[in-house]
Motif scaffolding. Structure first.
Motif, mmCIF file in Angstrom:
data_model
loop_
_atom_site.group_PDB
_atom_site.id
_atom_site.type_symbol
_atom_site.label_atom_id
_atom_site.label_comp_id
_atom_site.label_asym_id
_atom_site.label_seq_id
_atom_site.Cartn_x
_atom_site.Cartn_y
_atom_site.Cartn_z
ATOM 1 N N SER A 113 -43.614 -29.316 -19.085
ATOM 2 C CA SER A 113 -44.427 -28.380 -18.487
ATOM 3 C C SER A 113 -45.893 -29.137 -18.075
ATOM 4 N N HIS A 114 -46.632 -28.636 -17.443
ATOM 5 C CA HIS A 114 -47.911 -29.336 -17.161
ATOM 6 C C HIS A 114 -48.946 -28.277 -17.525
ATOM 7 N N GLU A 115 -48.727 -27.095 -17.671
ATOM 8 C CA GLU A 115 -49.765 -25.898 -17.974
ATOM 9 C C GLU A 115 -50.401 -26.408 -19.386
ATOM 10 N N PRO A 116 -51.683 -26.188 -19.359
ATOM 11 C CA PRO A 116 -52.303 -26.428 -20.943
ATOM 12 C C PRO A 116 -52.015 -25.846 -22.069
ATOM 13 N N TYR A 117 -51.574 -24.369 -21.902
ATOM 14 C CA TYR A 117 -51.298 -23.562 -22.892
ATOM 15 C C TYR A 117 -49.873 -22.911 -22.805
ATOM 16 N N VAL A 118 -49.692 -22.298 -24.061
ATOM 17 C CA VAL A 118 -48.314 -21.559 -24.230
ATOM 18 C C VAL A 118 -48.814 -19.897 -24.790
ATOM 19 N N VAL A 119 -47.979 -19.205 -24.279
ATOM 20 C CA VAL A 119 -48.045 -17.857 -24.774
ATOM 21 C C VAL A 119 -46.400 -17.617 -25.314
ATOM 22 N N ILE A 120 -46.702 -17.379 -26.668
ATOM 23 C CA ILE A 120 -45.263 -16.920 -27.195
ATOM 24 C C ILE A 120 -45.168 -15.497 -27.458
ATOM 25 N N ALA A 121 -44.219 -14.922 -27.169
ATOM 26 C CA ALA A 121 -43.916 -13.625 -27.639
ATOM 27 C C ALA A 121 -42.581 -13.025 -27.956
ATOM 28 N N SER A 122 -42.399 -12.074 -28.463
ATOM 29 C CA SER A 122 -41.241 -11.641 -28.903
ATOM 30 C C SER A 122 -40.555 -10.541 -27.703
ATOM 31 N N GLY A 123 -39.319 -10.373 -27.785
ATOM 32 C CA GLY A 123 -38.763 -9.317 -26.846
ATOM 33 C C GLY A 123 -38.617 -8.036 -27.208
ATOM 34 N N ASP A 124 -39.190 -7.641 -28.266
ATOM 35 C CA ASP A 124 -38.765 -6.375 -29.037
ATOM 36 C C ASP A 124 -39.886 -5.304 -29.238
ATOM 37 N N CYS A 125 -41.107 -5.591 -28.332
ATOM 38 C CA CYS A 125 -42.125 -4.922 -28.583
ATOM 39 C C CYS A 125 -42.557 -4.203 -27.207
ATOM 40 N N ILE A 126 -43.303 -3.025 -27.352
ATOM 41 C CA ILE A 126 -43.390 -2.058 -26.178
ATOM 42 C C ILE A 126 -44.873 -2.219 -26.013
ATOM 43 N N TYR A 127 -45.608 -2.666 -25.112
ATOM 44 C CA TYR A 127 -46.929 -2.796 -24.861
ATOM 45 C C TYR A 127 -47.334 -3.419 -23.484
ATOM 46 N N LYS A 128 -48.602 -3.273 -23.293
ATOM 47 C CA LYS A 128 -49.065 -3.673 -21.995
ATOM 48 C C LYS A 128 -50.231 -4.599 -22.198
ATOM 49 N N LEU A 129 -50.366 -5.850 -21.930
ATOM 50 C CA LEU A 129 -51.435 -6.687 -22.295
ATOM 51 C C LEU A 129 -51.624 -7.741 -21.324
ATOM 52 N N ASP A 130 -52.747 -8.050 -20.831
ATOM 53 C CA ASP A 130 -53.043 -9.207 -19.953
ATOM 54 C C ASP A 130 -53.421 -10.291 -20.909
ATOM 55 N N TYR A 131 -52.312 -11.223 -21.000
ATOM 56 C CA TYR A 131 -52.484 -12.452 -21.741
ATOM 57 C C TYR A 131 -53.763 -13.384 -21.501
ATOM 58 N N ILE A 169 -47.414 -12.109 -31.153
ATOM 59 C CA ILE A 169 -47.823 -12.706 -29.844
ATOM 60 C C ILE A 169 -48.829 -14.013 -30.025
ATOM 61 N N TYR A 170 -48.708 -14.951 -29.785
ATOM 62 C CA TYR A 170 -49.589 -16.302 -29.970
ATOM 63 C C TYR A 170 -49.887 -16.949 -28.775
ATOM 64 N N VAL A 171 -51.175 -17.475 -28.674
ATOM 65 C CA VAL A 171 -51.546 -18.293 -27.787
ATOM 66 C C VAL A 171 -51.926 -19.753 -28.371
ATOM 67 N N ILE A 172 -51.552 -20.684 -27.831
ATOM 68 C CA ILE A 172 -51.750 -22.173 -28.650
ATOM 69 C C ILE A 172 -51.687 -22.937 -27.422
ATOM 70 N N ARG A 173 -52.290 -24.249 -27.607
ATOM 71 C CA ARG A 173 -52.502 -25.237 -26.617
ATOM 72 C C ARG A 173 -51.104 -25.889 -26.860
ATOM 73 N N ARG A 174 -50.562 -26.235 -25.579
ATOM 74 C CA ARG A 174 -49.338 -26.851 -25.663
ATOM 75 C C ARG A 174 -49.125 -28.187 -26.390
ATOM 76 N N ARG A 175 -49.952 -29.095 -26.235
ATOM 77 C CA ARG A 175 -49.943 -30.325 -27.189
ATOM 78 C C ARG A 175 -50.006 -30.194 -28.552
ATOM 79 N N GLN A 176 -50.929 -29.098 -28.932
ATOM 80 C CA GLN A 176 -50.959 -28.628 -30.304
ATOM 81 C C GLN A 176 -49.882 -28.267 -30.811
ATOM 82 N N LEU A 177 -49.003 -27.692 -29.909
ATOM 83 C CA LEU A 177 -47.713 -26.734 -30.187
ATOM 84 C C LEU A 177 -46.764 -27.920 -30.680
ATOM 85 N N ILE A 178 -46.742 -28.848 -29.701
ATOM 86 C CA ILE A 178 -45.552 -29.866 -29.754
ATOM 87 C C ILE A 178 -45.916 -30.730 -30.926
#
Lengths: 424, 373
Positions: free
Chosen positions: B114-132, B192-201
């Motif tokens: 991927s080339h996007e600088p960030y990654v949003v990780i979230a689980s599929g079992d939660c009910i919410y509305k959020l602007d990441y 729900i996590y936000v992390i820089r992609r390179r950091q995550l790798i």
């Protein structure tokens, strides 16, 4: 090479003026039906269910709603690499630009579109009937008869036959004569306005009659083919078929859906009707609400009472409101305490608290007695009806009305308020 | 867009009891018309995240069917798409996903390509509305290494199935305890996590080198003093459905007008696969009170304080109270159902009774033959 055995041409350009204020801003095929559908969904779904995946939709009158509804045909699986749905509006050309002047003229102006697909057969449909029909079976019949033209026809009660175009057939179902609205019908087989043409026959007729003003299938093309001695057959259809061309038949067809086992059953797994569904949430029925003998669309919230009615998606019906024998289309807001009896309320209309629609005695319409004769309050889309007014029976309202429009808070039976851009 | 999305949808939970027998939790039908994963996918698309990978593992048939076309959430574009990653045997690996970090490791090429600088990780079992994007802006403003979306919960709730965090005044997480025996704090991680992609790798590679497999335990908890891990506090509706009790409660929450208003009426919308069902039909004898009814349903009986999912059929003289009837359930005449969750595609015979308790909801699984139209 591109090749489609049969393509469909769907005539959707008519206004449907007998639907009064309902078609003031939209073409008839785009009028809502049955709580979540639009009329054109029925022929479009029939096409894809019959394996016809190339459909030209001819539009002319107020096409915006149709265009946005159809889009690239995703809901009907008509988004195809080759074929699919194409919207065909009238267009300007270097000389002799024309509107579509008649049903056959509209098809003639799109010869080029049809030729792209090298069809063997062309199916001509109109966008204003409610029915389920397998056009593939009709095509088999057309082929088996080695026909040039096949006309779908259905038996109607003989006493009503004089309202229809009647076909007279021989023992092989070959049509020998036509009678348009005959005073003394000799047959009860009524043409449904659904035709299959063998492509050479259609093309030849369209080109030969291209100069006829207002060229029409029923009036010109079919008689022309008949005169030439072409093989014209009647395909007898015996299922549910409803013309929703008048306010009365439109209201009736909706009401038939709420029968316990409706003749026209939307709940069957087989032969689904598809539509663009952009409202997804479930509907909510509140603690004090009463809902009986009705169908209700997605995302609607009901706090009042609803009886014998067809309610669209995204509607709100306020506390203490009573809606009966009515059609409320999508996104309407019916205020608290409103009483609605025998009305058709088109999309996105607001009815203020305490208003009463359908009060008093029937009176014949002073506005257009031909259109408004079915004892229905008809409200056009995006209308506003102020709080606490009374609206009589057999009335028409369109546009944003305010209290001043209702002398003594009343619109008398048979009267109308049609604002800005109203057409008769 | 500045981020790619990863949805962790592989999980199963014993707390779902029989409900997880035939599907992953993320595929669980919720609120009549939706599946659990619709909320995270809609949040992703509404946040303009165009590249989304869904990691599945446990019984994913139902989930795959739901995700078979990505058009419902407006993915599947020339730029971007929806990818479903199930564990596969490769030259280097013959394991299932052993944990969330391992799942990320097994799909590291997706992150690397991927080339996007960030990654949003979230689980599929939660009910919410959020602007990441709001979380991402916070993440950048705090110069965080990882941002964890958190929520203050009421202290009387049982929070032991969540990760619990304690933050300092700046919002940095100073304590992180995963699923503690006794809950000590009332702020929980929403997963729900936000992390820089390179950091995550980098973190994932190091994790794998040490044979560690879990994102929370082996990254968040282990690195909390070393990395700047911040909590973004969410103050709108959020619930996790991964236990029968919470699933029941989350569904019933939608009988409240404020919850419906937030999810159904306010921008943006939640999207789902459209099933082309006719409007719900109320026949004589239907008496529905305080209930949500979905399309394709036909009702002939009494329904109160309940949620009917799509294509439910309720026979004559039935009484259904405080219950959840999942998709395509047929309920024969004169049946009584109270405080139950009826599994999808069930056929309930006429004249039967199923009664659960308000604090112990009964799960009904009935596979009878169905003789209907």
């Amino acid at each position: 090479m591109i090749k489609k055995e049969m393509i469909a041409m769907l005539l959707a350009g008519g206004q449907g003026s007998r639907l009064g204020v309902l078609t003031q801003k939209v073409a008839k095929p785009a009028v809502s039906f049955g709580g979540k559908y639009r009329i054109i969904d029925f022929p479009l779904s029939n096409c894809i269910n019959s394996g016809v995946d190339t459909v030209g939709v001819l539009t002319q009158y107020q096409p915006l709603r149709l265009n946005t509804h159809i889009g690239i045909g995703i809901p009907w699986d008509l988004d195809r690499n080759v074929g699919g749905v194409t919207i065909l509006p009238p267009y300007e050309r270097s000389k002799g630009s024309d509107w579509y002047t008649g049903t056959a003229n509209a098809i003639f102006q799109n010869l080029e579109y049809m030729e792209t697909y090298n069809p063997d057969y062309v199916l001509i449909l109109s966008g204003d009937h409610i029915y389920k029909m397998d056009y593939e079976v009709m095509l088999e019949y057309h082929k088996a008869n080695n026909a040039d033209v096949t006309i779908a026809a259905m038996p109607v009660p003989i006493e009503e036959a004089s309202r229809f175009g009647i076909v007279i057939t021989d023992e092989n179902n070959r049509i020998t004569e036509f009678e348009e609205k005959p005073a003394n019908p000799r047959s009860n087989l009524a043409s449904m306005g659904i035709y299959i043409f063998s492509w050479p026959a259609l093309k030849e007729a369209l080109v030969s009659l291209s100069e006829v003003p207002g060229c029409d299938f029923g009036k010109h093309i079919i008689p022309y083919c008949h005169g030439k001695g072409e093989r014209i057959f009647a395909y007898e259809y015996n299922g549910y078929w409803k013309d929703v061309g008048t306010l009365g038949s439109y209201w009736e067809a909706n009401m038939e859906l709420i029968d316990i086992i409706p003749e026209f059953n939307l709940y069957e797994e087989y032969w689904k009707i598809y539509t663009k569904s952009d409202i997804i949430p479930p509907q909510y029925i509140a603690s004090n609400a009463v809902v009986e003998r009705s169908i209700i669309g997605e995302g609607t919230e009901i706090y009042g009472a609803v009886k014998n009615s067809v309610i669209g998606a995204g509607v709100t019906i306020g506390e203490g409101a009573v809606v009966q024998d009515s059609i409320i289309m999508r996104d309407c807001v019916i205020g608290p305490g409103v009483v609605i009896d025998r009305a058709i309320v088109a999309e996105d209309t607001r009815v203020g608290a305490g208003a009463q629609l359908g009060v008093g005695e029937f009176a014949s319409s002073t506005y257009d007695p031909k259109v408004y004769q079915f004892d229905l309050v008809t409200v056009g889309e995006h209308s506003v009806i102020p709080e606490n007014v009374k609206v009589g029976r057999n009335t028409a309202i369109s546009g944003e009305t305010s209290a001043e429009d209702y002398p003594d808070g009343l619109l008398a039976s048979g009267d109308s308020i049609v604002k800005a851009g109203g057409v008769k | 867009m500045r981020a790619i999305g990863i949805v962790l949808a592989g999980g199963n939970s014993k707390r779902m009891r029989e409900l997880s027998n035939k599907r992953a939790i993320s595929a669980m039908p919720v609120v009549g018309s939706y599946r659990s994963i619709d909320f995270v996918l809609s949040n992703m698309t509404n946040s303009h995240i165009q590249n989304v990978a869904v990691f599945t593992q446990y019984n994913s048939r139902s989930l795959n069917e739901h995700l078979s076309s990505s058009k419902w959430w407006d993915f599947g574009r020339k730029q971007g798409g929806l990818y479903v990653f199930t564990p596969t045997i490769t030259a280097e690996n013959s394991d299932w996903y052993r944990g969330t970090a391992d799942a990320l490791y097994q799909n590291l090429t997706f992150l690397k390509n991927s080339h996007e600088p960030y990654v949003v990780i979230a689980s599929g079992d939660c009910i919410y509305k959020l602007d990441y994007n709001k979380v991402l802006e916070y993440h950048i403003e705090k110069k965080a290494d990882i941002t964890v979306v958190c929520k203050d919960m009421s202290p009387d709730e049982d929070l032991t199935r969540f990760g619990q965090v304690v933050t300092n005044d700046d919002g940095r997480i100073v304590e992180f305890e995963e699923k503690p025996m006794v809950s000590s704090a009332s702020t929980i991680s929403c997963g729900i996590y936000v992390i820089r992609r390179r950091q995550l790798i980098e973190l994932i590679e190091r994790c794998a080198a040490e044979d560690r497999v879990d994102f929370v335990r082996d990254i968040l908890v282990r690195y909390k003093d070393l990395k700047r891990i911040y909590a973004y506090k969410m103050d709108t509706y959020w619930s996790n459905i991964a236990s029968v009790e919470s699933y029941y409660k989350a569904n019933m929450d939608f009988l409240k007008p404020e919850v419906r208003n937030f999810f159904f009426k306010q921008y943006p919308d939640i999207y789902s696969k459209v099933d082309d069902l006719p409007p719900a039909k109320y026949n004589p004898g239907a008496a529905v009170k305080n209930s949500l009814i979905s399309s394709g349903s036909i009702i002939n009986g009494i329904v109160e304080n309940s949620i009917l999912f799509k294509k439910a059929y309720v026979g004559n003289n039935c009484v259904i109270k405080n219950s959840i009837i999942l998709n395509d359930v047929y309920i024969g005449d004169n049946t009584v159902i109270e405080n139950c969750i009826v599994e999808s595609r069930d056929t309930i015979r006429a004249n039967t009774t199923y009664i659960g308790a308000p604090d112990d909801v009964k799960i009904v699984v009935e596979k009878n033959e169905r003789y209907t139209l």
